[in-house]
Design a protein around this motif. Structure first.
Motif, short mmCIF file in Angstrom:
data_model
loop_
_atom_site.label_atom_id
_atom_site.label_comp_id
_atom_site.label_asym_id
_atom_site.label_seq_id
_atom_site.Cartn_x
_atom_site.Cartn_y
_atom_site.Cartn_z
N GLN A 288 0.78 -1.16 0.12
CA GLN A 288 0.02 0.12 -0.21
C GLN A 288 0.80 1.39 0.08
N THR A 289 2.00 1.23 0.35
CA THR A 289 2.96 2.50 0.74
C THR A 289 4.36 2.18 0.03
N PRO A 290 4.92 3.31 -0.35
CA PRO A 290 6.23 3.09 -1.04
C PRO A 290 7.36 2.62 -0.10
N PRO A 291 8.25 1.94 -0.89
CA PRO A 291 8.42 1.77 -2.29
C PRO A 291 7.76 0.90 -2.82
N PHE A 292 7.10 1.01 -4.18
CA PHE A 292 6.35 0.18 -4.94
C PHE A 292 6.73 -0.57 -5.70
N THR A 293 6.31 -1.83 -5.83
CA THR A 293 6.75 -2.83 -6.92
C THR A 293 5.70 -3.55 -7.27
N ASN A 294 5.64 -3.65 -8.83
CA ASN A 294 4.52 -4.14 -9.52
C ASN A 294 4.58 -5.51 -9.39
N ILE A 295 3.22 -6.20 -8.85
CA ILE A 295 3.24 -7.37 -8.75
C ILE A 295 3.18 -8.35 -10.04
N THR A 296 3.98 -9.69 -9.68
CA THR A 296 4.05 -10.67 -10.60
C THR A 296 3.34 -11.77 -10.15
N LEU A 297 3.29 -12.79 -10.97
CA LEU A 297 2.55 -14.18 -10.77
C LEU A 297 3.06 -14.74 -9.87
N ASP A 298 4.52 -14.55 -9.67
CA ASP A 298 5.37 -15.26 -8.74
C ASP A 298 5.45 -14.58 -7.27
N PHE A 299 4.78 -13.47 -7.25
CA PHE A 299 4.78 -13.25 -5.85
C PHE A 299 4.18 -14.15 -4.71
N LYS A 300 4.89 -14.08 -3.62
CA LYS A 300 4.34 -15.24 -2.77
C LYS A 300 3.09 -14.35 -1.61
N MET A 301 2.05 -14.79 -1.58
CA MET A 301 1.04 -14.23 -0.65
C MET A 301 1.18 -14.92 0.76
N PRO A 302 1.19 -14.23 1.67
CA PRO A 302 1.18 -14.81 3.26
C PRO A 302 -0.22 -14.95 3.77
N PHE A 303 -0.26 -16.07 4.46
CA PHE A 303 -1.44 -16.63 4.94
C PHE A 303 -1.22 -16.70 6.58
N THR A 304 -0.29 -16.21 7.03
CA THR A 304 0.02 -16.39 8.56
C THR A 304 -0.04 -17.94 9.05
N SER A 305 -0.93 -18.40 10.14
CA SER A 305 -0.81 -19.68 10.38
C SER A 305 -1.47 -20.64 9.79
N ILE A 306 -2.51 -20.01 9.16
CA ILE A 306 -3.36 -21.07 8.26
C ILE A 306 -3.10 -21.90 7.28
#
Length: 327
Positions: A288-306
């Motif tokens: 949401q905040t700088p520095p911004f990086t454009n997302i890619t399909l390889d970006f790993k999304m976190p899901f904490t403990s679940i």
């Protein structure tokens, strides 16, 4: 869904609300249902107003449905609430079958039965959600508790009408929220009939008419030109109000999963208009905040403990692993 499937769905939700959490490392978490709510609370600022908003919520719903099946014996479909049918109707939103006391999720909150924690204000929700007070809490490193904040454009501030007194969740105790606060409270709803205009089929058509993923994702999440009211995402949260209106703790209301299920269905329908070019279409920032990086399909999304982190590309096609479902 058949009436029997609907009743079994809410039974499975109540099951998740009673079986112990798989981990006790997160403060305030007591049940498996709490674990999912805590995941959303802890990652709110990482998964909204970003390029993976839709992808993250898609997998979040998949994990929730998996828990319902494997841990609570639910055999029916993961589902969604097509609120545009209710919004297009001349009947009040409260008359929707989704709020039925037997085959649905119960009705509105009772005014005067809930008092939210005192608010302390805050710097606002970063990244383009003006009007959100920043929740805070007793969690180390997190900000202080507040009442139910509001989505952008919601008139009159947040609404926390009262405790739900009918239906399968009339005795539910929500252990987390509002915001990032920790503390047992009832399931709170505060219907706002004026938000129906945000959820009409006309608004769905405007969202579906977007020709790029960037315009599609921002119009779906935030509304914009040609979209009445708050738009689909905020409107679905605001029409129910209470816990569902809180950008952090909204999964405390089981309707969260049906609202986001419908947003996901709309995304899938948009993808299928031109699957060659849209199935893996992706854009937007990773933060949401700088520095911004454009997302890619390889970006790993976190899901904490679940769940373990997962690359965005793994959830773009719902008909393949790990999603494996159809609308």
């Amino acid at each position: 869904m058949t009436p029997a499937d609907r009743i079994d769905y809410t039974r499975a939700v109540r099951c998740l609300q009673t079986i112990p959490a798989s981990t006790n490392t997160r403060q305030g978490v007591k049940t498996r249902f709490d674990e999912f709510q805590a995941c959303h609370i802890d990652l709110t600022n990482q998964v909204h107003q970003v390029g993976h908003f839709l992808a993250w919520h898609r997998h979040f719903l998949t994990l929730y449905a998996k828990a319902m099946r494997e841990e609570c014996g639910y055999q029916g479909p993961a589902t969604y609430w097509d609120w545009s049918r209710d919004a297009d109707s001349s009947l009040p939103m409260a008359s929707s079958p989704i709020f039925d006391d037997v085959t649905g999720f119960g009705g509105n909150g009772v005014p005067g039965t809930y008092t939210p924690p005192p608010t302390t204000g805050g710097p606002g929700f970063p990244g383009g959600f003006p009007g959100f007070p920043q929740p805070t809490s007793t969690i180390p490193g997190q900000p202080a508790p507040t009442g139910f904040p509001t989505f952008p454009g919601f008139p009159g501030g947040g609404s926390s009408q009262g405790c739900v007194s009918t239906g399968p969740f009339n005795t539910t105790k929500v252990n987390l929220g509002p915001g990032t606060a920790i503390g047992e409270h009832c399931l709170v709803r505060g219907f706002n009939e004026g938000m129906k205009a945000s959820l009409t089929s006309s608004n769905v058509r405007v969202v579906m008419s977007q020709t790029t993923f960037e315009s599609f994702r921002t119009t779906l999440e935030n509304g914009g030109r040609g979209v009445a009211g708050m738009g689909l995402h905020g409107g679905g949260h605001a029409v129910v109000g209470g816990e569902l209106l809180d950008p952090f703790s909204s999964p405390g209301d089981p309707l969260f999963y049906l609202h986001h299920g419908n947003l996901d269905r709309i995304w899938w329908e948009w993808q299928m208009v031109d699957p060659t070019n849209r199935l893996y279409a992706l854009s937007g920032p990773t933060t949401q905040t700088p520095p911004f990086t454009n997302i890619t399909l390889d970006f790993k999304m976190p899901f904490t403990s679940i769940a373990q982190p997962l690359a965005v590309r793994e959830v773009m096609d719902i008909e393949s692993e790990p999603s494996c479902f159809q609308y």
